[in-house]
Write a protein that holds these residues in place. Structure first.
Motif, mmCIF file in Angstrom:
data_model
loop_
_atom_site.group_PDB
_atom_site.id
_atom_site.type_symbol
_atom_site.label_atom_id
_atom_site.label_comp_id
_atom_site.label_asym_id
_atom_site.label_seq_id
_atom_site.Cartn_x
_atom_site.Cartn_y
_atom_site.Cartn_z
ATOM 1 N N ALA A 198 36.128 54.525 49.974
ATOM 2 C CA ALA A 198 35.801 53.948 48.662
ATOM 3 C C ALA A 198 35.886 52.433 48.726
ATOM 4 O O ALA A 198 35.064 51.717 48.105
ATOM 5 C CB ALA A 198 36.762 54.494 47.615
ATOM 6 N N ARG A 199 36.857 51.944 49.494
ATOM 7 C CA ARG A 199 37.005 50.493 49.630
ATOM 8 C C ARG A 199 35.831 49.893 50.416
ATOM 9 O O ARG A 199 35.332 48.816 50.056
ATOM 10 C CB ARG A 199 38.327 50.177 50.335
ATOM 11 N N GLN A 200 35.382 50.596 51.452
ATOM 12 C CA GLN A 200 34.256 50.115 52.238
ATOM 13 C C GLN A 200 32.996 50.036 51.375
ATOM 14 O O GLN A 200 32.233 49.063 51.437
ATOM 15 C CB GLN A 200 34.011 51.047 53.435
ATOM 16 N N THR A 201 32.792 51.050 50.554
ATOM 17 C CA THR A 201 31.638 51.071 49.649
ATOM 18 C C THR A 201 31.721 49.931 48.646
ATOM 19 O O THR A 201 30.720 49.254 48.348
ATOM 20 C CB THR A 201 31.569 52.417 48.904
ATOM 21 N N ALA A 202 32.939 49.712 48.120
ATOM 22 C CA ALA A 202 33.132 48.659 47.121
ATOM 23 C C ALA A 202 32.888 47.275 47.712
ATOM 24 O O ALA A 202 32.414 46.363 47.009
ATOM 25 C CB ALA A 202 34.547 48.740 46.552
ATOM 26 N N MET A 203 33.219 47.101 48.994
ATOM 27 C CA MET A 203 32.997 45.802 49.626
ATOM 28 C C MET A 203 31.520 45.443 49.630
ATOM 29 O O MET A 203 31.139 44.268 49.544
ATOM 30 C CB MET A 203 33.529 45.835 51.062
ATOM 31 N N GLU A 204 30.646 46.476 49.701
ATOM 32 C CA GLU A 204 29.203 46.242 49.719
ATOM 33 C C GLU A 204 28.643 46.105 48.309
ATOM 34 O O GLU A 204 27.798 45.246 48.041
ATOM 35 C CB GLU A 204 28.486 47.382 50.452
ATOM 36 N N SER A 205 29.136 46.954 47.383
ATOM 37 C CA SER A 205 28.579 46.955 46.026
ATOM 38 C C SER A 205 29.260 45.953 45.099
ATOM 39 O O SER A 205 28.735 45.654 44.018
ATOM 40 C CB SER A 205 28.727 48.357 45.421
ATOM 41 N N LYS A 206 30.440 45.469 45.512
ATOM 42 C CA LYS A 206 31.251 44.556 44.694
ATOM 43 C C LYS A 206 31.780 45.229 43.423
ATOM 44 O O LYS A 206 32.218 44.558 42.495
ATOM 45 C CB LYS A 206 30.463 43.292 44.316
ATOM 46 N N ASP A 207 31.704 46.544 43.403
ATOM 47 C CA ASP A 207 32.247 47.305 42.270
ATOM 48 C C ASP A 207 33.507 48.039 42.756
ATOM 49 O O ASP A 207 33.423 49.034 43.480
ATOM 50 C CB ASP A 207 31.207 48.311 41.766
ATOM 51 N N PHE A 208 34.674 47.532 42.346
ATOM 52 C CA PHE A 208 35.945 48.074 42.829
ATOM 53 C C PHE A 208 36.603 49.033 41.828
ATOM 54 O O PHE A 208 37.773 49.352 41.947
ATOM 55 C CB PHE A 208 36.912 46.927 43.138
ATOM 56 N N SER A 209 35.834 49.485 40.837
ATOM 57 C CA SER A 209 36.426 50.333 39.799
ATOM 58 C C SER A 209 36.958 51.642 40.375
ATOM 59 O O SER A 209 38.030 52.125 39.987
ATOM 60 C CB SER A 209 35.400 50.604 38.695
ATOM 61 N N GLU A 210 36.234 52.255 41.320
ATOM 62 C CA GLU A 210 36.685 53.520 41.913
ATOM 63 C C GLU A 210 37.926 53.301 42.789
ATOM 64 O O GLU A 210 38.854 54.119 42.800
ATOM 65 C CB GLU A 210 35.566 54.152 42.733
ATOM 66 N N VAL A 211 37.959 52.181 43.492
ATOM 67 C CA VAL A 211 39.131 51.848 44.314
ATOM 68 C C VAL A 211 40.359 51.685 43.422
ATOM 69 O O VAL A 211 41.436 52.216 43.713
ATOM 70 C CB VAL A 211 38.883 50.563 45.127
ATOM 71 N N ASP A 212 40.184 50.966 42.320
ATOM 72 C CA ASP A 212 41.306 50.749 41.396
ATOM 73 C C ASP A 212 41.777 52.062 40.788
ATOM 74 O O ASP A 212 42.977 52.293 40.619
ATOM 75 C CB ASP A 212 40.893 49.775 40.289
ATOM 76 N N ARG A 213 40.817 52.943 40.467
ATOM 77 C CA ARG A 213 41.172 54.228 39.879
ATOM 78 C C ARG A 213 41.995 55.062 40.862
ATOM 79 O O ARG A 213 43.024 55.649 40.502
ATOM 80 C CB ARG A 213 39.907 55.000 39.479
ATOM 81 N N LEU A 214 41.551 55.104 42.105
ATOM 82 C CA LEU A 214 42.257 55.892 43.117
ATOM 83 C C LEU A 214 43.659 55.315 43.387
ATOM 84 O O LEU A 214 44.631 56.057 43.486
ATOM 85 C CB LEU A 214 41.444 55.929 44.415
ATOM 86 N N LYS A 215 43.719 53.989 43.515
ATOM 87 C CA LYS A 215 45.019 53.357 43.769
ATOM 88 C C LYS A 215 46.005 53.692 42.655
ATOM 89 O O LYS A 215 47.167 54.043 42.902
ATOM 90 C CB LYS A 215 44.854 51.842 43.879
ATOM 91 N N THR A 216 45.536 53.581 41.423
ATOM 92 C CA THR A 216 46.402 53.870 40.276
ATOM 93 C C THR A 216 46.853 55.334 40.298
ATOM 94 O O THR A 216 48.025 55.643 40.052
ATOM 95 C CB THR A 216 45.670 53.575 38.958
ATOM 96 N N ALA A 217 45.931 56.231 40.600
ATOM 97 C CA ALA A 217 46.252 57.660 40.620
ATOM 98 C C ALA A 217 47.265 57.984 41.715
ATOM 99 O O ALA A 217 48.199 58.773 41.511
ATOM 100 C CB ALA A 217 44.981 58.482 40.817
#
Length: 481
Positions: free
Chosen positions: A431-450
């Motif tokens: 998810a972090r690798q994907t976010a690095m490309e899309s610049k959308d870290f919402s899924e990374v933040d959601r997973l980290k919080t969970a």
């Protein structure tokens, strides 16, 4: 170790507040070492500052038991269960005073137990010793050291001017000049302090020669220490011939340095004048105060924590104890979140190693000598680090046991469930690798919080993700992510 093991006994040295220097500890009677420590006023949860003296004197208690034998040490710590703060709490809540003090006393014992503190031999409540307090006050009046006035009884400081102030290093004249004392028309001297005060019908009270009332704060410790550590062992025939040469005198009296004046100073005055002594305790020990994140603990600063608060946050009692022991008791201690995390990491490693060794082994003499040098807990922890690095699991375990960091078994919070977290680590990394490309870290933040909500510590780097179970890890929550 018992008192017969004289060859291997370390020399205990304690910093005596009374003399302002470190002294060799020589008990009045090695067969009956006696220590009294001022306990809490039970009107609410114990905050971190309340816990420091408990841990400090618990370590000293453990050391004394190790050197002289568990059956040859008597430790008393009181509960103040009659106090204006308790009365105010009862008035605010509408609850009975006895109900409040019973609840808060148990809270205190539970929280201190979570910190690994042994229960003292005696834990007297002030309300159980009213007759002894009244008798001591009557004796002080008879001997000219106290006087009754307007329903109050006050200690006359001028009657013991030569001894008053020696513990705190102040003269009576200096104290009068600089003190903020209660000015009352019935006081003969501004420094005179209350032994007994009248009670209205809505407040706790007991019958006395001076009318219905309740004791002042200071008198309770003098009466309880004398009854439990002198009169009771005397009646039971437990005092040696040498102890009888020091009537009404105990070995050690301790507490926080905020109690040195006026509380401990007043205890000395009452006790010495009641019994005609120059000494109440041979050794006085005081621990320094506690800060939080470099600042004085205060509700207004938002850095006020009770022990229960930290335990509820998932910080294990052993971690709290470790942080306390990392600073010498006579130095100010700073509680920080960073120290707590480092302590937990260290303890997890040590517990894993210590589990390989048998419990109950005698600690290394060098470790005992370190602790005997004015309760040098920091030095013992440094030795534990050395033992850990060297893989000396037996020495590590016995040292931790002496410090009260380990009992017969490692704590439950260390025994994390055996769960394969690799799939979750891969999921978060991708998810972090994907976010690095899309610049959308919402899924990374959601997973980290969970994952953090599930009790996992999230460690991310350029090369991967590591999920580390914490003390509150709940594997069931992973199914919801």
């Amino acid at each position: 170790m018992t008192t017969t093991d004289t060859v291997t006994q370390p020399v205990i040295k304690l910093h005596n507040t009374k003399t302002r220097k470190k002294e060799v500890f020589t008990p009045i009677d090695p067969e009956n070492v006696r220590m009294y420590v001022c306990g809490p006023t039970v009107y609410d949860r114990a905050h971190l500052g309340n816990a420091r003296p408990v841990v400090v004197f618990d370590v000293l208690y453990r050391l004394l038991r190790h050197v002289y034998g568990a059956d040859h040490v008597t430790y008393a710590r009181n509960f103040t269960d009659v106090d204006d703060k308790i009365n105010a709490r009862a008035a605010e809540s509408g609850r009975a005073i006895g109900e409040i003090t019973a609840e808060t006393t148990q809270w205190f014992l539970d929280d201190m137990g979570a910190l690994g503190a042994l229960e003292p031999n005696h834990m007297p409540r002030a309300t159980e010793y009213i007759p002894q307090m009244v008798a001591m006050i009557e004796d002080l009046i008879t001997k000219g050291h106290a006087y009754a006035a307007e329903g109050h009884v006050l200690f006359a400081v001028d009657s013991w001017r030569e001894g008053y102030g020696k513990l705190s290093g102040r003269s009576v004249d200096d104290m009068i000049a600089g003190a903020r004392v209660e000015v009352a028309p019935y006081k003969k001297n501004p420094m005179d302090f209350v032994l007994w005060k009248p009670s209205s019908d809505d407040l706790p009270g007991w019958d006395s020669p001076w009318g219905r009332g309740r004791p002042g704060w200071h008198i309770e410790c003098s009466a309880m220490a004398d009854d439990l550590l002198w009169k009771r062992p005397l009646e039971e025939g437990k005092l040696s011939e040498n102890a009888l040469k020091f009537p009404h005198v105990i070995d050690i009296h301790g507490g926080g340095n905020d109690l040195m004046f006026p509380h401990h100073e007043n205890e000395i005055a009452q006790s010495c004048c009641a019994h005609g002594n120059e000494v109440f305790a041979h050794y006085w020990l005081h621990n320094e105060m506690l800060q939080v994140e470099g600042k004085k603990m205060s509700k207004s600063l938002g850095n006020f924590f009770t022990v229960h608060d930290l335990l509820d946050q998932g910080i294990p009692g052993e971690v709290i104890r470790f942080v306390f022991l990392s600073t010498h008791y006579r130095k100010p201690m700073d509680w920080t979140e960073k120290k707590a995390k480092e302590a937990e990491k260290t303890l997890r490693k040590w517990y894993a190693q210590a589990a390989e060794a048998l419990s109950g082994r005698q600690p290394e003499l060098h470790v005992v000598e370190l602790l005997a040098d004015d309760i040098n807990t920091h030095g013992v922890l440094a030795e534990c680090h050395q033992y850990s690095q060297a893989g000396d699991v037996a020495a590590l375990r016995s040292s931790m046991e002496l410090l009260g960091l380990l009992g017969d078994d490692v704590p439950d919070w260390v025994k994390t469930p055996d769960v394969d977290l690799s799939a979750h680590e891969t999921r978060l990394f991708e998810a972090r690798q994907t976010a690095m490309e899309s610049k959308d870290f919402s899924e990374v933040d959601r997973l980290k919080t969970a994952y953090m909500d599930a009790g996992l510590e999230v460690r991310m780097s350029k090369t991967g993700v590591e999920l580390v179970p914490g003390p509150g890890f709940d594997p069931a929550k992973l199914d919801e992510i």
